[in-house]
Design a protein around this motif. Sequence first.
Motif, PDB file in Angstrom:
ATOM      1  N   THR A 166       0.842  -1.209   0.000  1.00  0.00           N
ATOM      2  CA  THR A 166       0.000   0.000   0.000  1.00  0.00           C
ATOM      3  C   THR A 166       0.877   1.259   0.000  1.00  0.00           C
ATOM      4  OG1 THR A 166      -0.169  -0.267   2.408  1.00  0.00           O
ATOM      5  CG2 THR A 166      -2.026  -1.029   1.076  1.00  0.00           C
ATOM      6  N   ARG A 170       1.079   3.945  -3.024  1.00  0.00           N
ATOM      7  CA  ARG A 170       0.846   5.375  -2.773  1.00  0.00           C
ATOM      8  C   ARG A 170       1.958   6.214  -3.408  1.00  0.00           C
ATOM      9  NH1 ARG A 170       0.676   4.986   2.484  1.00  0.00           N
ATOM     10  NH2 ARG A 170      -1.402   4.071   2.439  1.00  0.00           N
ATOM     11  N   GLN A 173       1.167   6.511  -7.053  1.00  0.00           N
ATOM     12  CA  GLN A 173      -0.205   6.937  -7.342  1.00  0.00           C
ATOM     13  C   GLN A 173      -1.001   5.848  -8.058  1.00  0.00           C
ATOM     14  OE1 GLN A 173       0.757  10.631  -9.446  1.00  0.00           O
ATOM     15  NE2 GLN A 173       0.059  11.771  -7.651  1.00  0.00           N
TER      16      GLN A 173
END
Length: 203
Positions: A166, A170, A173
């Motif tokens: 995760t 991030r 993007q």
Amino acid sequence: AGMPDCVKYLMVVESSLLEDAYSRAGASGPWQFMKSTGRLFDLSYSKFVDERRDFEKATVAALSYLKNLHNEFGDWPLTFAGYNAGENKVRQVMREQAVREYWRMLFLNKSGAPTETNSYVYKIIAVKLIFENPTAYGFLIGEDELFLAPETKEVVITLSRATALTDIARRYQTSMFEIKKLNPWIRGSVLGKGTWRLKIPSN
């Protein structure tokens, strides 16, 4: 790789081209490597990664394995049988049945029942014929049914510690779903310390 084009259809028979294919015997990836065989051809396996599911790396490994088998047997049907049953099984059948042609061999399991190796090469031939002329065999495929590979780009990341996907998603993007879908060799939801090449959506 200087091999006949029927080699690529072996992968269709093995896994239907699915990178996350897994067999009851423990074989994994598009070329269905066992862990032990994969390690012989530099496919890493750890709690973080399973490179048997890396399409490019597994293909390089499979071609090396097939070259080795062909160098020994000098014959593509025997090479394919060796890929499916293992080279030791082919050697055993050749020795015990005093034959050197796949078409005259009978592959049996420990209880004496025929194994899938007896039909394996015929399956590769059948898949080759169908893929090369699908309409002749009643497969009518429309343009809207063709698979479109996603547009991707490759990034190289160096992690100083185990990092959640995760967090990696991030950074670029994207989502954990996309990271896992494009990199099926990542086993869980965390990637370990080291330098990794990842595919991410190009947009």
